[in-house]
Design a protein around this motif. Structure first.
Motif, PDB file in Angstrom:
ATOM      1  N   LEU A  55       0.865  -1.188   0.000  1.00 27.07           N
ATOM      2  CA  LEU A  55       0.000   0.000   0.000  1.00 27.07           C
ATOM      3  C   LEU A  55       0.895   1.230   0.000  1.00 27.07           C
ATOM      4  O   LEU A  55       1.768   1.367   0.855  1.00 27.07           O
ATOM      5  N   ARG A  56       0.680   2.093  -0.979  1.00 33.32           N
ATOM      6  CA  ARG A  56       1.542   3.262  -1.142  1.00 33.32           C
ATOM      7  C   ARG A  56       0.944   4.501  -0.489  1.00 33.32           C
ATOM      8  O   ARG A  56      -0.256   4.725  -0.547  1.00 33.32           O
ATOM      9  N   GLY A  57       1.822   5.295   0.090  1.00 33.28           N
ATOM     10  CA  GLY A  57       1.427   6.568   0.682  1.00 33.28           C
ATOM     11  C   GLY A  57       1.429   7.663  -0.366  1.00 33.28           C
ATOM     12  O   GLY A  57       1.645   7.421  -1.560  1.00 33.28           O
ATOM     13  N   SER A  58       1.237   8.890   0.066  1.00 34.00           N
ATOM     14  CA  SER A  58       1.141  10.020  -0.861  1.00 34.00           C
ATOM     15  C   SER A  58       2.446  10.257  -1.623  1.00 34.00           C
ATOM     16  O   SER A  58       2.431  10.798  -2.723  1.00 34.00           O
ATOM     17  N   SER A  59       3.572   9.817  -1.061  1.00 34.34           N
ATOM     18  CA  SER A  59       4.860   9.981  -1.746  1.00 34.34           C
ATOM     19  C   SER A  59       5.089   8.921  -2.818  1.00 34.34           C
ATOM     20  O   SER A  59       6.021   9.015  -3.601  1.00 34.34           O
ATOM     21  N   GLY A  60       4.245   7.887  -2.830  1.00 32.72           N
ATOM     22  CA  GLY A  60       4.422   6.781  -3.771  1.00 32.72           C
ATOM     23  C   GLY A  60       5.183   5.615  -3.184  1.00 32.72           C
ATOM     24  O   GLY A  60       5.260   4.560  -3.793  1.00 32.72           O
ATOM     25  N   ALA A  61       5.757   5.805  -2.005  1.00 40.11           N
ATOM     26  CA  ALA A  61       6.513   4.732  -1.349  1.00 40.11           C
ATOM     27  C   ALA A  61       5.551   3.771  -0.662  1.00 40.11           C
ATOM     28  O   ALA A  61       4.485   4.173  -0.178  1.00 40.11           O
ATOM     29  N   VAL A  62       5.929   2.496  -0.633  1.00 43.33           N
ATOM     30  CA  VAL A  62       5.121   1.501   0.085  1.00 43.33           C
ATOM     31  C   VAL A  62       5.255   1.781   1.585  1.00 43.33           C
ATOM     32  O   VAL A  62       6.356   1.836   2.118  1.00 43.33           O
ATOM     33  N   VAL A  63       4.109   1.978   2.245  1.00 43.52           N
ATOM     34  CA  VAL A  63       4.106   2.305   3.674  1.00 43.52           C
ATOM     35  C   VAL A  63       3.451   1.221   4.519  1.00 43.52           C
ATOM     36  O   VAL A  63       3.549   1.238   5.745  1.00 43.52           O
ATOM     37  N   ALA A  64       2.778   0.287   3.866  1.00 40.37           N
ATOM     38  CA  ALA A  64       2.103  -0.793   4.592  1.00 40.37           C
ATOM     39  C   ALA A  64       1.819  -1.914   3.598  1.00 40.37           C
ATOM     40  O   ALA A  64       2.072  -1.772   2.399  1.00 40.37           O
ATOM     41  N   ALA A  65       1.309  -3.011   4.108  1.00 41.34           N
ATOM     42  CA  ALA A  65       0.952  -4.141   3.243  1.00 41.34           C
ATOM     43  C   ALA A  65      -0.358  -4.736   3.719  1.00 41.34           C
ATOM     44  O   ALA A  65      -0.721  -4.622   4.893  1.00 41.34           O
ATOM     45  N   LEU A  66      -1.051  -5.359   2.791  1.00 36.25           N
ATOM     46  CA  LEU A  66      -2.300  -6.046   3.080  1.00 36.25           C
ATOM     47  C   LEU A  66      -2.162  -7.451   2.526  1.00 36.25           C
ATOM     48  O   LEU A  66      -1.733  -7.624   1.386  1.00 36.25           O
ATOM     49  N   SER A  67      -2.503  -8.450   3.328  1.00 32.95           N
ATOM     50  CA  SER A  67      -2.370  -9.821   2.845  1.00 32.95           C
ATOM     51  C   SER A  67      -3.547 -10.675   3.278  1.00 32.95           C
ATOM     52  O   SER A  67      -4.276 -10.330   4.207  1.00 32.95           O
ATOM     53  N   VAL A  68      -3.698 -11.770   2.569  1.00 32.83           N
ATOM     54  CA  VAL A  68      -4.690 -12.778   2.907  1.00 32.83           C
ATOM     55  C   VAL A  68      -3.987 -14.123   2.796  1.00 32.83           C
ATOM     56  O   VAL A  68      -3.189 -14.344   1.888  1.00 32.83           O
ATOM     57  N   CYS A  69      -4.236 -14.997   3.745  1.00 35.68           N
ATOM     58  CA  CYS A  69      -3.619 -16.330   3.759  1.00 35.68           C
ATOM     59  C   CYS A  69      -4.704 -17.386   3.918  1.00 35.68           C
ATOM     60  O   CYS A  69      -5.751 -17.125   4.503  1.00 35.68           O
TER      61      CYS A  69
END
Length: 88
Positions: A55-69
């Motif tokens: 998940l990218r923040g306003s700067s375009g950098a990945v700031v978090a992740a979302l997963s399903v297992c």
């Protein structure tokens, strides 16, 4: 940065499916960039798949992740595209 991460964390196998070489990891990272999501296909635990997106923040950098297992029978090859779209 990849070399530093490998030096710190290593590439020890958890299962027979674990990526254990820098080259295989580089190929997988390129695939992830291309398709937009990552797949842990029994690499950490036998019989379990995990699908994740950054998940990218306003700067375009990945700031978090979302997963399903889930277990293989619920995250079959046939369902992966559908699940990937839902997570993305």
């Amino acid at each position: 940065m990849l070399e530093e991460t490998i030096a710190y964390a290593g590439l020890a196998p958890s299962t027979p499916h674990t990526l254990t070489t820098k080259e295989s990891l580089e190929r997988e990272l390129e695939r992830i960039r291309h398709q937009g999501y990552a797949l842990d296909d029994q690499e950490y635990a036998e019989g379990v798949r995990c699908l994740a997106v950054g998940l990218r923040g306003s700067s375009g950098a990945v700031v978090a992740a979302l997963s399903v297992c889930g277990p293989l029978n619920r995250m079959s090859d046939r369902r992966l595209p559908e699940l990937a779209q839902l997570v993305m």
